[in-house]
Design an enzyme around this catalytic site. Structure first.
Site, short mmCIF file in Angstrom:
data_model
loop_
_atom_site.label_atom_id
_atom_site.label_comp_id
_atom_site.label_asym_id
_atom_site.label_seq_id
_atom_site.Cartn_x
_atom_site.Cartn_y
_atom_site.Cartn_z
N LYS A 54 0.85 -1.20 0.00
CA LYS A 54 0.00 0.00 0.00
C LYS A 54 0.88 1.24 0.00
CE LYS A 54 -3.78 -2.46 2.20
NZ LYS A 54 -4.35 -2.99 3.42
N GLN A 98 -5.05 -2.04 9.50
CA GLN A 98 -4.80 -3.32 8.83
C GLN A 98 -5.33 -4.47 9.68
OE1 GLN A 98 -3.58 -3.65 5.72
NE2 GLN A 98 -3.76 -5.87 5.81
N ASP A 123 -11.52 2.00 3.84
CA ASP A 123 -11.90 0.59 3.71
C ASP A 123 -13.39 0.45 3.42
OD1 ASP A 123 -9.99 -1.47 3.81
OD2 ASP A 123 -9.66 -1.18 5.96
N1 GUN Z 1 -6.58 -7.36 5.63
C1 GUN Z 1 -6.86 -8.12 4.55
N2 GUN Z 1 -7.69 -7.46 3.71
C2 GUN Z 1 -7.93 -6.25 4.27
C3 GUN Z 1 -8.71 -5.12 3.89
O1 GUN Z 1 -9.37 -5.08 2.85
N3 GUN Z 1 -8.68 -4.06 4.75
C4 GUN Z 1 -7.98 -4.08 5.91
N4 GUN Z 1 -8.02 -3.00 6.68
N5 GUN Z 1 -7.25 -5.11 6.30
C5 GUN Z 1 -7.22 -6.19 5.49
#
Ligand code: GUN
Length: 286
Positions: A54, A98, A123
């Site tokens: 990211k 996360q 998200d």
């Molecule tokens: N961990 C795995 N997929 C995701 C996601 O889409 N968002 C977040 N915040 N954590 C994740």
């Protein structure tokens, strides 16, 4: 027949291009650089890879990225205090915690995520944003399902009027996917672990979305000839080997189009996150 392989990197590049244009126009119009803060608690190795990804993608697109690393033994209160600080910080446009959270605070996940300012919730997990999606005024939409829809559009695959079947009813993929496909005028069925005669239902699908997290679960006999298969599964069946929810090698001979794992939907998620940061920045500036 062998299916068209829907390569994630091709569509992710298109989504990122749109995001980069959004970044430029915000810089020009408002004189600010959109920014994302990602909070990672503990040392889950897969999470560390995702967060690095990211961060790298933000840099590639001219988005400012801040990674907040918190120790494994962080308390719920400490994490919430960090979120509150980022909520108030006007230089931060997007906040992402996360997942998964460490076991000790996992039970508080909902309370923690709901603390994020809905306008910074890149998200799309906050009940405000979920409600907006369900009522047909989507704002910040979960990245993975939103990325899948963009991919279908870029690939020229029609959704309107089609029979879509989703396997899996999670808040992150299955449920938002239902609303996105329905809002695009598909007839949508959501299947899950209690569904009777699953294969009978999935064989009706023009568009089949596999998102239940079971390796190679969708086999050739469950698929309608000529259908489009979107595999959202990421399963690790050996230390370094990723497999999807679809038995790719056999299903590809029946479907008209299919996403591979790895190299499919996973790449769309990060690309879509970048678009959500741009969208969040706009929401805060307007
Ligand atoms: N961990 C795995 N997929 C995701 C996601 O889409 N968002 C977040 N915040 N954590 C994740």
């Amino acid at each position: 027949m062998t299916a068209r392989i829907l390569e994630g990197k091709v569509f992710a590049a298109q989504i990122k291009e749109e995001a980069a244009r959004g970044v430029e126009s915000i810089k020009k119009e408002f004189g600010i650089t959109p920014s994302l803060a990602v909070i990672i608690v503990g040392e889950n190795p897969a999470s560390q890879v995702y967060v690095r990804n990211k961060h790298k993608t933000c840099e590639e697109l001219g988005i400012r990225s801040e990674v907040v690393t918190m120790p494994e033994n962080t308390t719920k209160e400490e994490l919430i205090a960090e979120i509150d600080e980022l909520n108030l910080d006007k230089s931060i446009n997007g906040i992402l915690v996360q997942l998964p959270l460490p076991a000790a605070i996992k039970a508080h996940e909902e309370e923690i995520l709901n603390r994020i300012d809905p306008l910074k919730d890149v998200d799309g997990f906050h009940p405000y944003n979920v409600g907006k999606l369900v009522t047909g005024s989507p704002t910040l939409v979960p990245c993975t399902p939103a990325g899948c829809i963009k991919m279908l559009d870029f690939a020229g695959i029609e959704i309107d009027g089609k029979r879509a079947v989703i396997i899996g009813r999670s808040n992150i993929v299955g449920k938002p996917m239902l609303h996105l496909l329905m809002s695009r005028h598909a007839t949508v069925t959501v299947c899950h672990s209690h569904t009777h005669n699953l294969a009978e239902v999935t064989r009706e699908a023009d568009i089949l979305v596999a998102a239940m997290g079971k390796p190679k679960f969708v086999t050739a006999d469950m698929v309608k000839p000529g259908s489009v298969i979107v595999d959202v599964g990421i399963n690790r069946n050996a230390p370094k080997k990723l497999v999807g929810d679809v038995d790719f090698d056999n299903v590809k001979d029946i479907a008209s189009a299919i996403t591979p794992v790895p190299g499919g939907v996973g790449l769309l998620t990060v690309a879509m996150l970048m678009q959500n940061v741009v969208k969040a920045a706009r929401l805060q500036l307007q």
